[in-house]
Enzyme design. Sequence first.
Site, PDB file in Angstrom:
ATOM      1  N   LYS A   1     -32.077  26.980  63.818  1.00  0.00           N
ATOM      2  CA  LYS A   1     -31.506  25.938  62.870  1.00  0.00           C
ATOM      3  C   LYS A   1     -30.344  24.979  63.590  1.00  0.00           C
ATOM      4  O   LYS A   1     -29.659  26.152  64.033  1.00  0.00           O
ATOM      5  CB  LYS A   1     -31.673  27.519  61.723  1.00  0.00           C
ATOM      6  CG  LYS A   1     -30.690  26.054  60.475  1.00  0.00           C
ATOM      7  CD  LYS A   1     -30.556  26.802  59.184  1.00  0.00           C
ATOM      8  CE  LYS A   1     -29.145  26.310  58.421  1.00  0.00           C
ATOM      9  NZ  LYS A   1     -29.397  26.909  57.155  1.00  0.00           N
TER      10      LYS A   1
ATOM     11  N   SER B   1     -31.564  25.350  52.565  1.00  0.00           N
ATOM     12  CA  SER B   1     -31.033  24.219  54.075  1.00  0.00           C
ATOM     13  C   SER B   1     -31.814  24.714  55.096  1.00  0.00           C
ATOM     14  O   SER B   1     -31.553  23.418  55.728  1.00  0.00           O
ATOM     15  CB  SER B   1     -29.320  24.554  54.226  1.00  0.00           C
ATOM     16  OG  SER B   1     -29.256  25.632  54.398  1.00  0.00           O
TER      17      SER B   1
ATOM     18  N   SER C   1     -31.354  30.766  51.430  1.00  0.00           N
ATOM     19  CA  SER C   1     -31.357  28.897  52.448  1.00  0.00           C
ATOM     20  C   SER C   1     -32.770  29.371  53.371  1.00  0.00           C
ATOM     21  O   SER C   1     -33.320  28.522  53.968  1.00  0.00           O
ATOM     22  CB  SER C   1     -30.341  28.187  52.830  1.00  0.00           C
ATOM     23  OG  SER C   1     -29.821  27.175  52.219  1.00  0.00           O
TER      24      SER C   1
HETATM   25  N1  GLN Z   1     -28.639  25.628  48.257  1.00  0.00           N
HETATM   26  C1  GLN Z   1     -27.657  26.349  48.547  1.00  0.00           C
HETATM   27  C2  GLN Z   1     -25.750  25.715  48.363  1.00  0.00           C
HETATM   28  O1  GLN Z   1     -26.641  25.137  48.302  1.00  0.00           O
HETATM   29  C3  GLN Z   1     -27.474  27.440  49.173  1.00  0.00           C
HETATM   30  C4  GLN Z   1     -27.368  26.890  50.308  1.00  0.00           C
HETATM   31  C5  GLN Z   1     -27.223  28.047  51.697  1.00  0.00           C
HETATM   32  O2  GLN Z   1     -28.065  29.394  51.219  1.00  0.00           O
HETATM   33  N2  GLN Z   1     -26.990  27.965  52.237  1.00  0.00           N
HETATM   34  O3  GLN Z   1     -24.737  26.113  48.595  1.00  0.00           O
END
Ligand code: GLN
Length: 487
Positions: A76, A151, A175
């Site tokens: 990532k 994400s 995420s």
């Molecule tokens: N969808 C969640 C957010 O937007 C989690 C994101 C994540 O785990 N990085 O914060």
Amino acid sequence: MMMDTAGLSAEHCVELLDTREVSCRELVSAYLDRIDRDDDRVHAFLRTRRELALAEADGFDRDGRTGLQGVPIALKDILCTKGEETTAGSRILEGHVPIYDGGCVTRVKAAGLVSLGKTNMDEFAMGSSTENSAFGVTHNPWDPDRVPGGSSGGSSAAVAAGFAPLALGTDTGGSIRQPAALCGVVGMKPTYGAVSRYGLIAFASSLDQIGPFAHTVRDCALLLQVICGKDECDATSVELPEPIVVPEAQDLRGVRLGVPTGLLEQGIEPGVRESFDAGIRSAKGLGADVVEVALPHAGYALPAYYLIAPAEASANLSRFDGVRYGLRREEAGDTIVDMYGRTRAEGFGAEVKRRIMLGTYALSAGYYDAYYGMAQKVRTRIREDFQAAFGDCDLIAMPTSPTVAFRIGERVDDPWAMYASDVLTVPVNLAGLPGISIPCGLSEGLPVGLQLVGPAFAENRILVAAHALEQALGFDPRPAATAEAQA
Ligand code: GLN
């Protein structure tokens, strides 16, 4: 003939390399060729590193190899890679080339895994669909009109599409687990502290954890063996109380599986519920003892998370000022404050700005107690809920996401609908616990994820149960094969 990498596990890669059926160069080339052929349609990668990857593969072919050496991996783009651009999906970090490797990246390299490149993501990991990337959306390999989740959507899509057998992502509020669920792969968030966050571009430091994506639970265990452990450069990292074991169990006899029924009343799609219930029936068939558990405060996790995470983000992102990293925008006559403003106005996307404003507000003098302070109290209650529940069960099972992959564009104008994707994953982050998502079936031709959550540092317990269940469920991880079979 092009080697078929679809659904190929890392363990299988190791077997092919060990028996010399393929060389490292052939293996790495097969994945790179697949990326070249199909990634126009998926856009899982922001950058690949063909020449460097092939040179590393040649080194193993020349000097010999063992273990995971020579197996490809995707990273990532929030993990700092020395000498290689790292953007966190943000315009403000375009062209940013770290001068060091993150702790996790160092371990991956030391294990001889071959990075194929950096994957797409929501900007600074804020999002659930990868649509918040400054560099274009990623498409779900199961249906190009749908999101891969987020994400870490680039990493989950890369594994699902057969671009890499392994990938790393980060999970602050879901995420890793949510994109794994939406792409039909396995993804695991380790216990907070199990993996070093050194060189991970920070979103919400009390929640962020790095973890693996793979086709199988055993592959996740293999990658966890590489990345877990204390790192002097991250004071919150610790040595696991027991080493990660690659699981072999075939049944769930003696395992008490808790299902938080109250939590499942809200907004779970019927198809997801059916698939999850079928998964629970399989678990029973394997001998698990299924019990009801209560997580009375879990319903408050989402609002608490959307105060705590933005609060931490607003502080973490203050470093992007046009002076120390990446983008700098300035016009004649600008003061330094004008320059900060211009850089941040142009460098950050809409969702990141929304979070910075929400977080700054929640931390401001007059509102701190009412918002941030209250959210911290809720966080404590949620942690206590899990502790109490683990008095009655060994593991908690829930769907990972309330819905299957949604259509690209469907939720971009409705932040609350987007945030609702995380309702079943954020409680786990707030409590700092480990959780895995495994594919448990299809609903309308799209993958459904089943989540298993354990007490802190019970990674092995989770892996053993998830492996046994995975064997019983027999999910075919290949999107195209499944589409053909259904046609
Ligand atoms: N969808 C969640 C957010 O937007 C989690 C994101 C994540 O785990 N990085 O914060």
